[in-house]
Design a protein around this motif. Structure first.
Motif, PDB file in Angstrom:
ATOM      1  N   VAL A  13       0.836  -1.200   0.000  1.00  0.00           N
ATOM      2  CA  VAL A  13       0.000   0.000   0.000  1.00  0.00           C
ATOM      3  C   VAL A  13       0.871   1.250   0.000  1.00  0.00           C
ATOM      4  CG1 VAL A  13      -1.649   1.353   1.359  1.00  0.00           C
ATOM      5  CG2 VAL A  13      -2.008  -1.104   1.031  1.00  0.00           C
ATOM      6  N   ASP A  14       1.961   1.234   0.777  1.00  0.00           N
ATOM      7  CA  ASP A  14       2.898   2.367   0.764  1.00  0.00           C
ATOM      8  C   ASP A  14       3.485   2.569  -0.630  1.00  0.00           C
ATOM      9  OD1 ASP A  14       2.487   2.780   3.454  1.00  0.00           O
ATOM     10  OD2 ASP A  14       4.329   1.780   4.113  1.00  0.00           O
ATOM     11  N   GLY A  15       3.763   1.465  -1.324  1.00  0.00           N
ATOM     12  CA  GLY A  15       4.292   1.569  -2.681  1.00  0.00           C
ATOM     13  C   GLY A  15       3.298   2.181  -3.643  1.00  0.00           C
ATOM     14  N   LEU A  16       2.030   1.798  -3.547  1.00  0.00           N
ATOM     15  CA  LEU A  16       0.992   2.419  -4.374  1.00  0.00           C
ATOM     16  C   LEU A  16       0.924   3.913  -4.095  1.00  0.00           C
ATOM     17  CD1 LEU A  16      -1.827  -0.265  -3.954  1.00  0.00           C
ATOM     18  CD2 LEU A  16      -0.491   0.153  -6.027  1.00  0.00           C
ATOM     19  N   ARG A  17       0.962   4.241  -2.829  1.00  0.00           N
ATOM     20  CA  ARG A  17       0.860   5.646  -2.434  1.00  0.00           C
ATOM     21  C   ARG A  17       2.075   6.442  -2.917  1.00  0.00           C
ATOM     22  NH1 ARG A  17      -0.171   4.717   2.773  1.00  0.00           N
ATOM     23  NH2 ARG A  17      -2.441   4.819   2.520  1.00  0.00           N
ATOM     24  N   GLY A  68      -0.448   8.178 -19.183  1.00  0.00           N
ATOM     25  CA  GLY A  68       1.003   8.032 -19.284  1.00  0.00           C
ATOM     26  C   GLY A  68       1.657   7.711 -17.960  1.00  0.00           C
ATOM     27  N   ARG A  69       0.850   7.476 -16.937  1.00  0.00           N
ATOM     28  CA  ARG A  69       1.374   7.163 -15.605  1.00  0.00           C
ATOM     29  C   ARG A  69       1.048   5.716 -15.243  1.00  0.00           C
ATOM     30  NH1 ARG A  69      -1.450  11.989 -14.808  1.00  0.00           N
ATOM     31  NH2 ARG A  69      -3.056  10.871 -13.626  1.00  0.00           N
ATOM     32  N   PRO A  70       1.742   5.150 -14.255  1.00  0.00           N
ATOM     33  CA  PRO A  70       1.408   3.792 -13.837  1.00  0.00           C
ATOM     34  C   PRO A  70      -0.018   3.688 -13.308  1.00  0.00           C
ATOM     35  CG  PRO A  70       3.581   4.401 -13.009  1.00  0.00           C
ATOM     36  CD  PRO A  70       2.965   5.652 -13.562  1.00  0.00           C
ATOM     37  N   ALA A  71      -0.650   2.570 -13.633  1.00  0.00           N
ATOM     38  CA  ALA A  71      -1.962   2.218 -13.084  1.00  0.00           C
ATOM     39  C   ALA A  71      -1.856   0.801 -12.533  1.00  0.00           C
ATOM     40  CB  ALA A  71      -3.048   2.310 -14.145  1.00  0.00           C
ATOM     41  N   ALA A  72      -2.702   0.482 -11.559  1.00  0.00           N
ATOM     42  CA  ALA A  72      -2.532  -0.780 -10.839  1.00  0.00           C
ATOM     43  C   ALA A  72      -3.773  -1.653 -10.898  1.00  0.00           C
ATOM     44  CB  ALA A  72      -2.161  -0.506  -9.385  1.00  0.00           C
ATOM     45  N   ALA A 150       9.921  -3.525  -7.757  1.00  0.00           N
ATOM     46  CA  ALA A 150       8.774  -3.602  -8.658  1.00  0.00           C
ATOM     47  C   ALA A 150       8.228  -2.215  -8.967  1.00  0.00           C
ATOM     48  CB  ALA A 150       7.683  -4.482  -8.049  1.00  0.00           C
ATOM     49  N   PHE A 151       8.100  -1.361  -7.957  1.00  0.00           N
ATOM     50  CA  PHE A 151       7.583  -0.017  -8.207  1.00  0.00           C
ATOM     51  C   PHE A 151       8.593   0.832  -8.981  1.00  0.00           C
ATOM     52  CE2 PHE A 151       4.537  -1.104  -4.825  1.00  0.00           C
ATOM     53  CZ  PHE A 151       3.369  -0.694  -5.460  1.00  0.00           C
ATOM     54  N   ASP A 152       9.879   0.678  -8.700  1.00  0.00           N
ATOM     55  CA  ASP A 152      10.891   1.389  -9.492  1.00  0.00           C
ATOM     56  C   ASP A 152      10.802   0.974 -10.951  1.00  0.00           C
ATOM     57  OD1 ASP A 152      11.846   2.708  -7.269  1.00  0.00           O
ATOM     58  OD2 ASP A 152      13.589   1.405  -6.987  1.00  0.00           O
ATOM     59  N   ALA A 153      10.632  -0.326 -11.196  1.00  0.00           N
ATOM     60  CA  ALA A 153      10.624  -0.847 -12.565  1.00  0.00           C
ATOM     61  C   ALA A 153       9.431  -0.338 -13.360  1.00  0.00           C
ATOM     62  CB  ALA A 153      10.625  -2.375 -12.542  1.00  0.00           C
ATOM     63  N   VAL A 154       8.270  -0.236 -12.733  1.00  0.00           N
ATOM     64  CA  VAL A 154       7.099   0.195 -13.493  1.00  0.00           C
ATOM     65  C   VAL A 154       7.188   1.672 -13.866  1.00  0.00           C
ATOM     66  CG1 VAL A 154       5.497   0.943 -11.658  1.00  0.00           C
ATOM     67  CG2 VAL A 154       4.620  -0.275 -13.670  1.00  0.00           C
ATOM     68  N   THR A 180      10.390   3.944  -0.688  1.00  0.00           N
ATOM     69  CA  THR A 180      10.652   5.340  -1.060  1.00  0.00           C
ATOM     70  C   THR A 180       9.991   5.663  -2.400  1.00  0.00           C
ATOM     71  OG1 THR A 180      12.718   4.741  -2.185  1.00  0.00           O
ATOM     72  CG2 THR A 180      12.851   5.286   0.161  1.00  0.00           C
ATOM     73  N   THR A 181       9.950   6.940  -2.716  1.00  0.00           N
ATOM     74  CA  THR A 181       9.360   7.369  -3.984  1.00  0.00           C
ATOM     75  C   THR A 181      10.148   6.778  -5.147  1.00  0.00           C
ATOM     76  OG1 THR A 181       8.640   9.451  -2.993  1.00  0.00           O
ATOM     77  CG2 THR A 181       8.744   9.358  -5.404  1.00  0.00           C
ATOM     78  N   PRO A 182       9.482   6.093  -6.074  1.00  0.00           N
ATOM     79  CA  PRO A 182      10.206   5.493  -7.205  1.00  0.00           C
ATOM     80  C   PRO A 182      10.883   6.559  -8.058  1.00  0.00           C
ATOM     81  CG  PRO A 182       7.991   4.596  -7.027  1.00  0.00           C
ATOM     82  CD  PRO A 182       8.057   5.758  -6.088  1.00  0.00           C
ATOM     83  N   GLU A 183      12.024   6.208  -8.579  1.00  0.00           N
ATOM     84  CA  GLU A 183      12.776   7.130  -9.431  1.00  0.00           C
ATOM     85  C   GLU A 183      12.825   6.583 -10.848  1.00  0.00           C
ATOM     86  OE1 GLU A 183      16.602   8.045  -7.909  1.00  0.00           O
ATOM     87  OE2 GLU A 183      15.873   8.709  -5.954  1.00  0.00           O
ATOM     88  N   ALA A 184      12.303   7.365 -11.786  1.00  0.00           N
ATOM     89  CA  ALA A 184      12.377   6.984 -13.193  1.00  0.00           C
ATOM     90  C   ALA A 184      13.764   7.287 -13.721  1.00  0.00           C
ATOM     91  CB  ALA A 184      11.324   7.750 -13.998  1.00  0.00           C
ATOM     92  N   GLN A 185      14.391   6.303 -14.348  1.00  0.00           N
ATOM     93  CA  GLN A 185      15.751   6.463 -14.847  1.00  0.00           C
ATOM     94  C   GLN A 185      15.766   6.327 -16.366  1.00  0.00           C
ATOM     95  OE1 GLN A 185      18.799   4.797 -12.549  1.00  0.00           O
ATOM     96  NE2 GLN A 185      17.737   5.364 -10.699  1.00  0.00           N
TER      97      GLN A 185
END
Length: 545
Positions: A13-17, A68-72, A150-154, A180-185
């Protein structure tokens, strides 16, 4: 007193948030009960319960495409995951950032073949086929790292689905650490590659730009580059709207084929370029610049002259800065003549042309059109007036019949602008029960069903190839679609002309709540000769220079 560590369900849930995902398309079940118990207290994340697992995944696909953003999405293991599999492979080929949260049977039961509820031998192996990366938790010690991964990858790299499996016995297990907040690379632009590409642009006499979904964020820079260097732009499936259809430098794919024998440089921007290269051929006189964030696409065909592994907008900006304006003469007049000839050659494709024009008249400029595999969907690639990226949603190479209704519902849930799904009567019933989801969650989607009581494309192909009296398994007996829609609480309309569709679709879009417009149609003429064009350059696919 030190606080106890969060459990795995809380970390998810923290990752979704942290990913700013505020909606979860889902179908709950016993293996995921402990997760949903935690989700109950996450008031900033709304669960959208669907009527089938494929609906959950298709809706996430639509939401990811339009924003254009992740959806779950979240489904149970085994048959639940397999039900979602068609939608996940659609998201894979539609280049959509879908986060697939999938339950799993308890760890001690895995690989034993006991036949416990929803058991599937090597579920992770299946998920690897329909995602770019599949994460599976088997020990709480690794949970935080895998959830973060997983959240970083998406968020990073090629926009494709990512899955995370959590076994039923681990949801409530504590796990150290936090998300932590995912970082797009993204890779930086290689200046040497830009220099070599600039040299090719300078010497080219008849260049062509081919755009795909990887160019969605680069519209302004692509238009600037095309205008500066006087380069025509085309697309086959997913690049519609990157350069608006009405721009003087845009040409339909049929016109691009006409130009292909003389093209000496192709610039692929966020595109696999598979249609022209595999269908039309190539030879030693054709140079290729491939701009893509996917390293596997840089030289997939083995003929790339210069590859630029980078974000499309950043690469195009670098090329703009490095190039001098072309000395080639303006090409707008020539392209206008070619487009006029194309319009004349396709004038017989009625009623498709009139129906796509009617839809364009009814859909606001900021509205999105979702295509299913249907006659008017095919026509939309050739004739619809595409104004901007992410306003024409398609499953791309997957070509997924039946996805359109659920994809449109997901896109409508995620968008502040109108969304219209165009489906045939055959494909409609694949996910038509998701109208109940739209009603339950008050999602203002608009579904247009073209009803010819057949799998029309299949039937026409059978007639053409085998004879008018040799059609098989292509006729359909449909329910009363007006009564069907009404039974869900969906407002229905019915018409049988392009003018009627324009007017009723406008009413439907203005209507508060889900709507369905049924359009009765007859057999339509064949558009495929304007897609499938003959090979005009010598080499076959896979033959290197």
């Amino acid at each position: 007193m030190a606080s106890s560590p969060p459990n795995i369900a809380q970390l998810v849930v923290d990752g979704l948030r942290s990913s700013k995902i505020d909606t979860l398309f889902c179908l709950p079940g016993v293996q995921n009960d402990d997760f949903f118990n935690v989700l109950f207290d996450a008031h900033d994340i709304t669960p959208i319960v669907t009527r089938h697992e494929q609906g959950a995944a298709y809706m996430a696909l639509g939401a990811a495409q339009v924003t254009g953003r992740p959806a779950a999405m979240c489904v149970v293991p085994g048959p639940g995951m397999l039900n979602a599999g068609g939608a996940l492979t659609s998201a894979y080929w539609a280049y959509a950032r879908v986060f697939a949260l999938v339950g799993q049977i308890p760890v001690p039961m895995q690989g034993k073949g006991f036949g416990v509820l929803h058991e599937l031998a090597d579920q992770t192996a299946v998920l690897r086929q329909v995602t770019k990366e599949a994460f599976a938790i088997t020990d709480p010690v690794d949970a935080t790292r895998l959830i973060q991964g997983a959240f970083d990858a998406v968020h990073s790299g090629v926009p494709r689905p990512v899955s995370l499996e959590v076994p039923a016995n681990l949801w409530t297990q504590p796990a150290d650490g936090h998300i932590t907040t995912p970082e797009a690379q993204t890779a930086p632009v290689d200046p040497d590659a830009v220099e070599r590409a600039t040299a090719l642009l300078a010497k080219a006499e008849r260049p062509l730009i081919v755009v795909g979904s990887g160019a969605y964020g680069a519209s302004a820079s692509i238009i600037e580059l095309a205008e500066k260097m006087q380069i025509p732009v085309t697309t086959r499936r997913q690049g519609h709207g990157v350069v608006p259809t009405g721009h003087p430098l845009f040409v339909p794919i049929t016109v691009a084929h006409e130009m292909w024998p003389d093209v000496d440089l192709v610039i692929g921007i966020g595109s696999r370029i598979e249609w022209p290269l595999l269908q039309w051929g190539y030879d030693a006189d054709l140079d290729l610049i491939q701009i893509n964030i996917d390293p596997e696409e840089i030289d997939r065909h083995g003929i790339t002259t210069v590859g630029i592994l980078a974000d499309a907008d950043e690469a195009c900006r670098a090329l703009i800065d490095a190039t001098e304006p072309t000395t080639r003469p303006p090409i707008a007049a020539d392209l206008a003549g070619r487009r006029a000839a194309f319009n004349e050659a396709t004038a017989h494709l009625e009623p498709q042309r009139s129906y796509t024009a009617a839809i364009r008249d009814a859909v606001p400029d900021d509205g999105a059109l979702v295509e299913d595999v249907t006659q008017i969907g095919f026509a939309a690639h050739l004739f619809y007036d595409h104004l901007a990226p992410r306003k024409f949603l398609t499953t791309g190479a997957a070509g997924t019949l039946g996805s359109g209704t659920a994809v449109a519902i997901g896109a409508a849930q995620a968008s502040d602008s109108p969304v219209v799904g165009i489906v045939g009567d055959g494909g409609f019933l694949f996910t038509a029960t998701e109208l109940a989801t739209a009603v339950q969650h008050d999602i203002n989607c608009n579904i247009v069903v073209f009803n010819d009581n057949a799998f029309g494309n299949v039937k026409r192909i059978q007639k053409t190839r085998f004879g008018a009296d040799r059609t098989i398994a292509s006729d359909l007996k449909n329910p009363d679609l007006q009564a069907f829609a009404t039974s869900f609480g969906v407002r229905p309309w019915k018409t049988d002309t392009p003018e009627g569709l324009r007017d009723t679709l406008r009413e439907a879009i203005d209507h508060e709540g889900p709507s369905l417009v049924e359009v009765s149609v007859d057999e339509m003429p064949d558009p495929w000769p304007f897609f499938r064009r003959p090979r005009v350059r010598s080499k076959e696919p896979g033959v290197r220079r």
